[in-house]
Scaffold this motif. Structure first.
Motif, PDB file in Angstrom:
ATOM      1  N   ALA A 107       6.305  16.442  -1.212  1.00  0.00           N
ATOM      2  CA  ALA A 107       6.087  15.754  -2.481  1.00  0.00           C
ATOM      3  C   ALA A 107       7.433  15.281  -3.011  1.00  0.00           C
ATOM      4  N   THR A 108       7.427  14.178  -3.742  1.00  0.00           N
ATOM      5  CA  THR A 108       8.673  13.601  -4.258  1.00  0.00           C
ATOM      6  C   THR A 108       8.538  13.360  -5.762  1.00  0.00           C
ATOM      7  N   GLU A 141       2.750  15.006  -7.285  1.00  0.00           N
ATOM      8  CA  GLU A 141       2.678  16.219  -6.456  1.00  0.00           C
ATOM      9  C   GLU A 141       2.058  15.956  -5.088  1.00  0.00           C
ATOM     10  N   GLN A 142       1.746  14.702  -4.785  1.00  0.00           N
ATOM     11  CA  GLN A 142       1.158  14.372  -3.484  1.00  0.00           C
ATOM     12  C   GLN A 142       2.259  14.205  -2.441  1.00  0.00           C
ATOM     13  N   ALA A 143       2.044  14.734  -1.245  1.00  0.00           N
ATOM     14  CA  ALA A 143       3.023  14.580  -0.163  1.00  0.00           C
ATOM     15  C   ALA A 143       3.197  13.101   0.171  1.00  0.00           C
ATOM     16  N   ASP A 144       4.431  12.702   0.378  1.00  0.00           N
ATOM     17  CA  ASP A 144       4.778  11.309   0.658  1.00  0.00           C
ATOM     18  C   ASP A 144       5.148  11.184   2.135  1.00  0.00           C
ATOM     19  N   SER A 145       4.351  10.436   2.883  1.00  0.00           N
ATOM     20  CA  SER A 145       4.601  10.314   4.330  1.00  0.00           C
ATOM     21  C   SER A 145       5.956   9.690   4.626  1.00  0.00           C
ATOM     22  N   ASP A 146       6.487   8.862   3.724  1.00  0.00           N
ATOM     23  CA  ASP A 146       7.785   8.228   3.949  1.00  0.00           C
ATOM     24  C   ASP A 146       8.915   9.240   3.920  1.00  0.00           C
ATOM     25  N   ALA A 147       8.695  10.410   3.294  1.00  0.00           N
ATOM     26  CA  ALA A 147       9.754  11.412   3.180  1.00  0.00           C
ATOM     27  C   ALA A 147      10.222  11.916   4.536  1.00  0.00           C
ATOM     28  N   ALA A 148       9.385  11.781   5.550  1.00  0.00           N
ATOM     29  CA  ALA A 148       9.781  12.234   6.888  1.00  0.00           C
ATOM     30  C   ALA A 148      11.004  11.486   7.393  1.00  0.00           C
ATOM     31  N   ARG A 149      11.254  10.263   6.881  1.00  0.00           N
ATOM     32  CA  ARG A 149      12.402   9.474   7.343  1.00  0.00           C
ATOM     33  C   ARG A 149      13.724   9.953   6.765  1.00  0.00           C
ATOM     34  N   TRP A 150      13.710  10.558   5.579  1.00  0.00           N
ATOM     35  CA  TRP A 150      14.970  10.808   4.892  1.00  0.00           C
ATOM     36  C   TRP A 150      15.166  12.233   4.386  1.00  0.00           C
ATOM     37  N   TRP A 155       1.687 -12.447  -7.689  1.00  0.00           N
ATOM     38  CA  TRP A 155       1.468 -11.044  -8.037  1.00  0.00           C
ATOM     39  C   TRP A 155       1.930 -10.187  -6.857  1.00  0.00           C
ATOM     40  N   LEU A 156       2.692  -9.134  -7.138  1.00  0.00           N
ATOM     41  CA  LEU A 156       2.929  -8.080  -6.148  1.00  0.00           C
ATOM     42  C   LEU A 156       2.044  -6.916  -6.568  1.00  0.00           C
ATOM     43  N   VAL A 157       1.004  -6.647  -5.778  1.00  0.00           N
ATOM     44  CA  VAL A 157       0.036  -5.598  -6.104  1.00  0.00           C
ATOM     45  C   VAL A 157       0.468  -4.307  -5.412  1.00  0.00           C
ATOM     46  N   LEU A 158       0.746  -3.278  -6.203  1.00  0.00           N
ATOM     47  CA  LEU A 158       1.174  -1.982  -5.683  1.00  0.00           C
ATOM     48  C   LEU A 158       0.011  -0.997  -5.800  1.00  0.00           C
ATOM     49  N   LEU A 159      -0.503  -0.529  -4.656  1.00  0.00           N
ATOM     50  CA  LEU A 159      -1.591   0.452  -4.636  1.00  0.00           C
ATOM     51  C   LEU A 159      -0.995   1.856  -4.611  1.00  0.00           C
ATOM     52  N   THR A 160      -1.411   2.707  -5.548  1.00  0.00           N
ATOM     53  CA  THR A 160      -0.872   4.062  -5.619  1.00  0.00           C
ATOM     54  C   THR A 160      -2.000   5.076  -5.697  1.00  0.00           C
ATOM     55  N   PRO A 161      -1.697   6.355  -5.411  1.00  0.00           N
ATOM     56  CA  PRO A 161      -2.709   7.397  -5.621  1.00  0.00           C
ATOM     57  C   PRO A 161      -3.055   7.526  -7.104  1.00  0.00           C
ATOM     58  N   ASP A 162      -3.985   8.426  -7.401  1.00  0.00           N
ATOM     59  CA  ASP A 162      -4.330   8.719  -8.787  1.00  0.00           C
ATOM     60  C   ASP A 162      -3.054   9.005  -9.574  1.00  0.00           C
ATOM     61  N   TRP A 163      -2.939   8.401 -10.745  1.00  0.00           N
ATOM     62  CA  TRP A 163      -1.693   8.407 -11.508  1.00  0.00           C
ATOM     63  C   TRP A 163      -1.190   9.816 -11.821  1.00  0.00           C
ATOM     64  N   THR A 164      -2.065  10.699 -12.235  1.00  0.00           N
ATOM     65  CA  THR A 164      -1.634  12.044 -12.627  1.00  0.00           C
ATOM     66  C   THR A 164      -1.352  12.942 -11.421  1.00  0.00           C
ATOM     67  N   ALA A 165      -2.048  12.714 -10.311  1.00  0.00           N
ATOM     68  CA  ALA A 165      -1.845  13.545  -9.117  1.00  0.00           C
ATOM     69  C   ALA A 165      -0.698  13.052  -8.244  1.00  0.00           C
ATOM     70  N   ASP A 183       0.841  -1.198   0.000  1.00  0.00           N
ATOM     71  CA  ASP A 183       0.000   0.000   0.000  1.00  0.00           C
ATOM     72  C   ASP A 183       0.877   1.249   0.000  1.00  0.00           C
ATOM     73  N   ALA A 184       0.977   1.925  -1.149  1.00  0.00           N
ATOM     74  CA  ALA A 184       1.776   3.141  -1.268  1.00  0.00           C
ATOM     75  C   ALA A 184       0.885   4.360  -1.480  1.00  0.00           C
ATOM     76  N   ARG A 185      -0.376   4.285  -1.048  1.00  0.00           N
ATOM     77  CA  ARG A 185      -1.310   5.382  -1.316  1.00  0.00           C
ATOM     78  C   ARG A 185      -0.955   6.651  -0.553  1.00  0.00           C
ATOM     79  N   SER A 186      -0.336   6.521   0.628  1.00  0.00           N
ATOM     80  CA  SER A 186       0.047   7.724   1.372  1.00  0.00           C
ATOM     81  C   SER A 186       1.553   7.934   1.398  1.00  0.00           C
TER      82      SER A 186
END
Length: 669
Positions: A128-129, A111-120, A98-108, A76-79
C-alpha cells in the motif's frame, strides 16, 4: 454525460485540457469511462494493463507515444499507478482533451496494495502507498478545475470560469522562439542552451535554426526517434549522427553547428568532448517533468561551460497558458523543483524527517524533495514514490527558520541471511535492492559481507548559496548519530576527485572502484564505507586492503587515476576463494582481475584465454578470433575452465574442496 461533452467543446475553444477522476468499484468505473468514450468523439487511448477500449497501450510502453497526439484518454490506476506514465500520457493530449483517471474506491484507495510499487519499493509483494495516495487525493480536492466523479456521491459538474478563445500555433515561430532564433543566428562561436518544460517548442526551435543556417549543421541526441520534431522543422537540413558514432568520427567530422537535443540525458564527459569539437553548439533539454533531468543539469554542467548563453521558453505551443491538466500534473508530481534563486539566511538546524511528514507537514516534506530534485541530474516520479512510501527510507533535513538548505536521503541495506549472502557472492543470486550491500559481496572478497546491516546515502544536496560552509559534512555526521543500530554507513557515487575529497573529509574509506564508466554519469562507480561497529570496521578494513592489493592490476583498465595504490603478486587465502568463485560459479572476470593476475604469475600453464585478455589486453573480438570462439560467452567459459585447471595444478586437493564448497552455494534456503 452531457455536461462533460459540453465542457469538452468549451475546453477546445479555450485550448486547455482537464483531469476527470472516476472513483469506485472496478466494473462501475469502466462502465462510465467506456460510455463517455462512445458518446464523446475522440481518439480515446486507454493506458492500462487491462484495456477497455480498442486503442490501448500498457503503462510500461507509454514512452513510445512521445511525439504523438491524442484527443481524450483513459488512464487505468485501479490496480496501480505508474506516475511517470500518467505524466507522459498527459503530455500527448491535444487541447480540448479529457484525461480520465480511473481509481479504486476513494476511501479504500490509500490502503490498497499498488501493483506499481513492485518497480520501486524493493518489496517482494506489492505494498500500500498511503502517503502518495493521500497526497494525490489532496491535490485533486484542492484543484477547482479537476472533476471528481465518485460512485458513492451524486455527480455534479460545477461551471468553470470563462476563458479567452485560444489561437492554435500556425507552425511559424512564436514570439519567444523568434527572439532566440535571431540571437542564435548572430551568435559568435560558443555554446548556447535552451531549457523549457515539455511542450514549449524547443525542438521545433532547433529545427528552425537548422533550416535558416547558411552553413552546415548536425543533430545528435540520446535517441534518433526523439528528434522527429527537429527533422520536421529542419526539412532537408536535418542530418542525425548518434553520440557514439559522432565521437568515433571526431575530429574528421566538421559542421558549423552541432545541436544536442535533450542534452541532460547524455553523460557529462560525452557532452564536454562534443562541445569542444564544433565552433557553435546548441543544447536543448527539458529541465523538469517525467524526463527527470532536474536543474542539476544547469547547476553542474552548464555552470562549468565558460560564457554559456542561456535561453528559456515558457509559453506552451500545443495548449494555452495556464492549462489545468499541466498545472495539476506539475503540482501533484512536484515537477516545479527548487530553482535556487533565493539564498536562505540564518542559522542551520538539523532534524530527522519521517515519511509521515507527507501527511503531517506536507510542505516540509515537499521542500526536502524539491531540493534533492533540483540538485541532481535525474529525478523522476519513481523517486517521489520511493521517497513517500518505500520501506527502509530515512531523511535528514538541514533548515533555517524559513527554508530547507540541505537534505540527506538514506536507504536501509544488508541483513541478508548467510546462505543468501554467499549465493550473491558466488553470482548465483541477485535479489532486488541492497545496492552497496550486494556489491560488497558480489564484487568484494567476503561471502558474508551482505549479512551486515548498513544505511546507504542515496542522495545528498546543499543549497548552492550555503555550500562551502560544512553543511554537507554536518548532515552526514548528524545521520551517523541518529541512525538505528547498524554496522556501517555507505555511499556509491560516480567518481570524481572532487566528490571523493568530500566523502574522504566525511571520514569514509574507499572499498571499491569499478572498471566501466556508467552510462548515466560517464564516471566510474566508487563505493566507500564509514564503519560504526567492530564488524563494520573489519569489513571496511578488509575491503580496503583488497582494493589496495588489486589497484595496480586494475589501473590499466580504467582511464582515471586511482586514489589508492598497491600491487600484490602473491596468492592468499582470499584469492583462492575468489578464484574458486570465478572458476566454478558466476563471479565476473572484471571483479577478479587482481586475483586472476596473481594466478597467472603463479601458474606455468599456457592459459591462452586468460593471458590474452589480462596480460596482452587483447580486445574481445580479436581474442575470440584467435581462439576460434563464437563470442563472449564462449570465451568466458574457456577462461573459467582455464582458471579451474590452474588452481588444480597448484593444489589439487585444495581446489577440489573449494569447488565442492562453491557449488553448494547455489542450493541455499
Amino acid at each position: 454525460m452531457k455536461p462533460l461533452i459540453h465542457t469538452a467543446a468549451e475546453m477546445a475553444e479555450s485550448g486547455i485540457r482537464r483531469l476527470l477522476v472516476i472513483s469506485g468499484e472496478n466494473a462501475w468505473c469502466e462502465e462510465q469511462a467506456v460510455t463517455l468514450a462512445r458518446t464523446l468523439p475522440g481518439d480515446w487511448l486507454w493506458v492500462g494493463n487491462a484495456p477497455g477500449l480498442p486503442v490501448n497501450c500498457a503503462p510500461s510502453a507509454v514512452r513510445t507515444l512521445l511525439g504523438q497526439e491524442f484527443l481524450h484518454a483513459v488512464f487505468d490506476a485501479r490496480s496501480g499507478l505508474d506516475a511517470e506514465a500518467l505524466a507522459v500520457l498527459a503530455g500527448t493530449l491535444k487541447a480540448g482533451s479529457w484525461l480520465v483517471l480511473l481509481t479504486p474506491d476513494w476511501t479504500a484507495w490509500p490502503e490498497q496494495a499498488d501493483s506499481d510499487a513492485a518497480r520501486w519499493s524493493d518489496s517482494p509483494q506489492p505494498i500500500a502507498t498511503p502517503h502518495f495516495i493521500h497526497h494525490l487525493q489532496r491535490s485533486v480536492q484542492s484543484d477547482a478545475e479537476v472533476v471528481c466523479w465518485r460512485q458513492d456521491q451524486r455527480f455534479e459538474l460545477k461551471p468553470f470560469p470563462l476563458r479567452p478563445r485560444w489561437q492554435a500555433a500556425s507552425g511559424a515561430p512564436q514570439q519567444e522562439q523568434e527572439r532566440i532564433l535571431t540571437e542564435l543566428l548572430a551568435m559568435a562561436p560558443g555554446v548556447a542552451v535552451v531549457t523549457a518544460p515539455r511542450g514549449r517548442g524547443k525542438s521545433a526551435l532547433a529545427g528552425m535554426l537548422l533550416a535558416r543556417l547558411a552553413g552546415s549543421g548536425l543533430v545528435t541526441a540520446p535517441s534518433r526517434a526523439a528528434t522527429d520534431v527537429i527533422a520536421a522543422h529542419a526539412n532537408e537540413a536535418f542530418e542525425f549522427v548518434a553520440p557514439d558514432a559522432l565521437l568515433a568520427a571526431l575530429p574528421s567530422l566538421h559542421a558549423d553547428w552541432l545541436i544536442i537535443d535533450e542534452a541532460a540525458a547524455l553523460p557529462g564527459p560525452v557532452l564536454r568532448k562534443l562541445i569542444h569539437c564544433f565552433p557553435r553548439v546548441l543544447l536543448t533539454t527539458t529541465i523538469q517533468g517525467y524526463e527527470g533531468t532536474g536543474r542539476g543539469f544547469l547547476l553542474k554542467f552548464c555552470a562549468s561551460v565558460p560564457q554559456l548563453r542561456q535561453y528559456s521558453l515558457s509559453a506552451p505551443i500545443r495548449w494555452a497558458m495556464g492549462d489545468p491538466l499541466e498545472r495539476f500534473i506539475a503540482g501533484a508530481l512536484l515537477f516545479d523543483d527548487e530553482d535556487f534563486s533565493d539564498a536562505p539566511q540564518g542559522e542551520i538546524h538539523f532534524s530527522v524527517v519521517e515519511q509521515t511528514a507527507w501527511d503531517q507537514q506536507p510542505e516540509r516534506a515537499a521542500g526536502l524533495y524539491r531540493l534533492l530534485s533540483g540538485a541532481h541530474y535525474r529525478t523522476s516520479p519513481l523517486d517521489l514514490r520511493r521517497m513517500m512510501d518505500a520501506p527502509g527510507q530515512r531523511f535528514i533535513a538541514a533548515a533555517t527558520a524559513e527554508k530547507t538548505v540541505g537534505a540527506l536521503w538514506l536507504v536501509e541495506e544488508g541483513g541478508l541471511g548467510d546462505a543468501l549472502s554467499q549465493a550473491v557472492w558466488a553470482g548465483f543470486r541477485r535479489p532486488r535492492g541492497n545496492l552497496v550491500a550486494q556489491s560488497l559481496a558480489a564484487h568484494g572478497g567476503d561471502p558474508l559481507a551482505a549479512t551486515l546491516k548498513g544505511w546507504r546515502v542515496s542522495r545528498i544536496a546543499v543549497h548552492p548559496a550555503r555550500q562551502r560552509e560544512g553543511a554537507g559534512q554536518a548532515l552526514v555526521a548528524f545521520a551517523r548519530r541518529h541512525l538505528p543500530a547498524c554496522d556501517y554507513l555507505s555511499v556509491s557515487f560516480g567518481y570524481t576527485p572532487e566528490l571523493w575529497r568530500f566523502w574522504q573529509a566525511c571520514g569514509f574509506t574507499l572499498v571499491r572502484f569499478g572498471s566501466h564508466r556508467e552510462a548515466s554519469s560517464g564516471c566510474y562507480t566508487a563505493m566507500a564505507l564509514f564503519p560504526l561497529t567492530p564488524e563494520g570496521e573489519s569489513l571496511t578494513r578488509l575491503a580496503h586492503q583488497r582494493l589496495q592489493r588489486d589497484a595496480g592490476w586494475l589501473q590499466p583498465w580504467v582511464e582515471e587515476a586511482l586514489p589508492v595504490s598497491g600491487k600484490a603478486s602473491t596468492l592468499n587465502e582470499s584469492d583462492w576463494r575468489e578464484l574458486a568463485g570465478f572458476a566454478w560459479a558466476h563471479r565476473p572476470l572484471e571483479t577478479s582481475v587482481g586475483s586472476l593476475h596473481r594466478l597467472l604469475l603463479a601458474s606455468s600453464l599456457p592459459l591462452l584465454a586468460l593471458r590474452g585478455r589480462l596480460e596482452k589486453r587483447l580486445a574481445l573480438n580479436v581474442l575470440c578470433r584467435q581462439l576460434r570462439l563464437s563470442g563472449r560467452k564462449a570465451l568466458l567459459a574457456v577462461q573459467r575452465r582455464e582458471a579451474a585447471m590452474a588452481l588444480a595444478s597448484l593444489d589439487a586437493a585444495r581446489a577440489q574442496a573449494l569447488k565442492e564448497w562453491v557449488l553448494q552455494l547455489q542450493f541455499f534456503h
